[in-house]
Design a protein around this motif. Structure first.
Motif, short mmCIF file in Angstrom:
data_model
loop_
_atom_site.label_atom_id
_atom_site.label_comp_id
_atom_site.label_asym_id
_atom_site.label_seq_id
_atom_site.Cartn_x
_atom_site.Cartn_y
_atom_site.Cartn_z
N LEU A 151 0.83 -1.20 0.00
CA LEU A 151 0.00 0.00 0.00
C LEU A 151 0.87 1.25 0.00
O LEU A 151 0.59 2.22 -0.73
N ALA A 152 1.92 1.24 0.80
CA ALA A 152 2.83 2.39 0.85
C ALA A 152 3.48 2.62 -0.52
O ALA A 152 3.57 3.76 -1.01
N SER A 153 3.91 1.55 -1.18
CA SER A 153 4.52 1.66 -2.50
C SER A 153 3.51 2.15 -3.53
O SER A 153 3.84 2.95 -4.41
N LEU A 154 2.29 1.66 -3.43
CA LEU A 154 1.24 2.09 -4.35
C LEU A 154 0.97 3.59 -4.21
O LEU A 154 0.86 4.32 -5.22
N LEU A 155 0.87 4.06 -2.98
CA LEU A 155 0.62 5.48 -2.75
C LEU A 155 1.78 6.33 -3.25
O LEU A 155 1.57 7.41 -3.82
N ASP A 156 2.99 5.85 -3.06
CA ASP A 156 4.15 6.56 -3.60
C ASP A 156 4.06 6.63 -5.12
O ASP A 156 4.33 7.68 -5.72
N PHE A 157 3.68 5.54 -5.77
CA PHE A 157 3.55 5.48 -7.23
C PHE A 157 2.48 6.46 -7.71
O PHE A 157 2.55 6.97 -8.83
N ALA A 158 1.49 6.70 -6.85
CA ALA A 158 0.38 7.60 -7.22
C ALA A 158 0.64 9.04 -6.80
O ALA A 158 -0.27 9.87 -6.85
N GLY A 159 1.85 9.35 -6.36
CA GLY A 159 2.21 10.75 -6.14
C GLY A 159 2.12 11.25 -4.72
O GLY A 159 2.21 12.46 -4.49
N TYR A 160 1.96 10.36 -3.75
CA TYR A 160 1.94 10.77 -2.34
C TYR A 160 3.35 10.70 -1.75
O TYR A 160 4.20 9.93 -2.22
N ALA A 161 3.59 11.48 -0.72
CA ALA A 161 4.84 11.40 0.04
C ALA A 161 4.57 10.50 1.24
O ALA A 161 3.84 10.88 2.16
N VAL A 162 5.12 9.31 1.24
CA VAL A 162 4.74 8.26 2.18
C VAL A 162 5.82 8.03 3.22
O VAL A 162 7.01 7.97 2.90
N THR A 163 5.38 7.89 4.48
CA THR A 163 6.26 7.47 5.57
C THR A 163 5.77 6.12 6.08
O THR A 163 4.60 5.97 6.45
N ARG A 164 6.67 5.13 6.06
CA ARG A 164 6.35 3.80 6.59
C ARG A 164 6.76 3.77 8.06
O ARG A 164 7.90 4.06 8.39
N GLU A 165 5.84 3.38 8.93
CA GLU A 165 6.12 3.49 10.37
C GLU A 165 5.71 2.23 11.13
O GLU A 165 4.68 1.60 10.82
N TYR A 166 6.52 1.88 12.11
CA TYR A 166 6.28 0.75 13.01
C TYR A 166 6.12 1.31 14.42
O TYR A 166 7.00 2.03 14.90
N TYR A 167 5.03 0.98 15.08
CA TYR A 167 4.77 1.41 16.45
C TYR A 167 5.18 0.27 17.38
O TYR A 167 4.57 -0.81 17.36
#
Length: 581
Positions: A151-167
């Motif tokens: 999902l993070a990669s998809l959003l990046d591909f669609a032009g979003y600035a994505v931060t992947r985070e682990y809590y």
């Protein structure tokens, strides 16, 4: 290039022209006008609902609007036919040169084909996995990790600035249990006989942690009370488990941008600040809750608690944030954590939870809505259970883990690429059966193989072209005479390629990366069908003897397929196969 968006722009331009010519009244809203593939491919290449959605506000019959619109659309060179169907749908067929142009566009753009600026650089935080740091990741975490990462990669591909985070859930009582379990392995490493009582973690994965601790501490903690070693051992054990988890994620090809510790919220005033922010909005009060569903008043002891008025933001009931003894509930640090994310100026938040967190969705959404004044949307995606099978039987538990199948068990069995693809062959909220035998089959029923085989076939064509001395670089192929790729089977593949940019935007908008896996399977199917028809029709073969010009046109189509498959697999985190073994 998004051909569906281009044709929609054409439709809207013609609607504006109809308004200018008084065929339609002014002031109509076009928001719900769509151009998309028809449900039945026999009806055409694209369909628009323009007449259907505009008829009522325009005060006209749908078919009258559709017929007037059709007459205008066919004047465009890209439109071969425009036919009115049913009550007013408009089916369009595009000229072959349009589809052939898609092939050139793919090769000209490379793996950027289909990338979108839809996200416009909006900052999105995607939190996923977030497993308790008490052991290795299990198969349920595997699905959440794959889904969240794709999902993070998809959003990046669609032009979003994505931060992947682990809590990191390192603030609760489970970390005390971990520390006590490591202490037992520590004593064991020093030669003592130990017994793991119910509630401790007996997995073999703690043996090396205990051994390392024994080497570091010697017998300094032997026979010492908990107050001597518990706090230090909590930190030691948590870090050891996070090292294990990071290694598990790396084996799956997952790399986080941020790791956020729950422990950092305690004793720092950050929980208090978040609750005070809600209090300032009049959303914190002392009160008594009604008995939960299924409880009778006789079974329920009402007590006054500190509550968050979450019902004002869409929740079913108000939620406790402080226990009667003054300690925070589990919900309080989660509120503080999301308050921190809001303070980092993310435009949207996505949490990926396991299916057992379904009851947490409304309260968490309510908290984010309240803290951000409704300005920061939170989408919570639940991943359902994975059922593992091997040799027709449920897959046995892992001795190393103690009581569950680990991520490493799965990856070691079939590899990260197969693991990732298969985990995305169902929508995230649907249960998934993972059969170790079937996912390694070389058949159409195995989507991983089917897609990889399509890419490998293209690579085989490219190698044979090189051996035959035919220029097959992307620049040469993009300039080929693509009119020689005009057979219906070839155009069917080009039409499927044209759907890719639209598919990316739909999948990104709905937060559904499984759509990418489905699309790749369909594209592979169209390509394999073309390949197989070449067995009967020599003119459809990608390499045409003594005709390098025709070969280049057909190789251009094949190469375009490999480009899109490679881009799609990249989103899924899967390496494209260059050959099948």
């Amino acid at each position: 290039m998004n051909l569906f968006a281009d044709i929609r722009t054409l439709v809207l331009a013609q609607l504006d022209a109809m308004v200018a010519d008084s065929q339609l009244p002014g002031g109509l809203a076009y928001d719900n006008v769509t151009v998309e593939p028809p449900r039945d491919a026999a009806h055409g290449d694209m369909a628009t609902n323009a007449a259907m959605v505009l008829a009522k506000p325009a005060g006209l019959k749908p078919r009258d609007i559709a017929e007037a619109l059709a007459a205008r659309l066919v004047a465009d060179d890209r439109i071969d036919t425009a036919e009115v169907a049913g009550p007013g749908f408009l089916n369009l067929r595009l000229a072959p040169v349009v589809w052939q142009g898609v092939i050139g566009a793919v090769l000209a753009s490379g793996e950027r084909f289909g990338r979108s600026d839809m996200g416009a650089g909006q900052r999105i935080n995607v939190e996923y996995v977030s497993a308790n740091p008490t052991g290795p990741l299990h198969v349920g975490h595997t699905r959440g990790a794959v889904f969240g990462d794709a999902l993070a990669s998809l959003l990046d591909f669609a032009g979003y600035a994505v931060t992947r985070e682990y809590y990191i859930n390192d603030g609760g009582a489970q970390v005390d249990v971990l520390a006590r379990s490591v202490y037992l392995r520590y004593l064991e490493a020093l030669g003592q006989t130990v017994a793991f009582e119910e509630g401790t973690y007996p997995g073999d994965y703690l043996i090396p942690v205990g051994e390392a601790l024994a080497k570091d501490k010697g017998d300094a903690w032997v026979d010492q009370p908990e107050e001597v070693w518990l706090e230090e051992l909590r930190l030691y054990a948590t870090e050891a488990m996070m090292d294990l988890i990071r290694a598990d994620l790396a084996a799956l090809g997952v790399k986080m941008d941020e790791f956020f510790s729950e422990r950092s919220l305690y004793g720092t005033g950050r929980i208090e600040a978040a609750i005070d922010a809600l209090r300032d909005k009049g959303l914190i009060y002392r009160g008594v809750l009604e008995p939960p569903k299924g409880k009778t008043p006789e079974d329920w002891e009402p007590r006054e608690q500190t509550l968050f008025k979450s019902t004002e933001h869409g929740d079913d009931v108000d939620r406790p944030i402080m226990k009667s003894d003054g300690a925070w509930t589990y919900f309080a640090p989660d509120i503080a954590y999301h308050y921190d994310k809001i303070s980092r100026d993310f435009d949207a938040l996505i949490d990926v939870f396991g299916a057992d967190h379904g009851g947490y969705v409304k309260r968490m959404k309510a908290a984010v809505s309240a803290l951000s004044d409704g300005k920061v949307p939170l989408d919570i995606k639940l991943t359902q259970l994975v059922r593992l099978f091997k040799n027709g039987e449920p897959f046995k538990m892992s001795k190393r883990a103690g009581n569950f199948v680990t991520l490493r068990d799965v990856v070691n069995e079939v590899g990260p690429d197969v693991t990732r693809f298969v985990m995305l062959t169902r929508k995230n909220d649907a249960p998934l059966d993972f059969d170790f035998d079937k996912v390694l089959e070389q058949s159409r029923e195995n989507p991983v193989f089917y897609v990889q085989y399509a890419h490998a076939r293209v690579m085989s064509v490219m190698r044979k072209a090189a051996e035959a001395g035919i220029a097959a670089d992307d620049t040469t192929l993009a300039a080929a005479d693509l009119a020689q790729a005009a057979h219906e089977a070839e155009l069917a593949v080009a039409k499927k390629l044209a759907e890719w940019p639209r598919l990316v935007e739909i999948a990104a908008r709905t937060h559904e990366p499984h759509r990418v896996a489905f699309y790749l399977y369909e594209l592979a199917g169209d390509f394999h069908a073309l390949w197989n028809r070449g067995n009967d029709l020599p003119e459809l073969r990608f390499l045409q003897e003594d005709n390098p010009t025709a070969s280049q046109a057909k190789m251009a189509l094949a190469r375009a397929v490999s480009v899109v498959i490679s881009a799609g697999l990249g989103i899924l985190g899967v390496t494209p196969a260059r050959e099948m073994r």
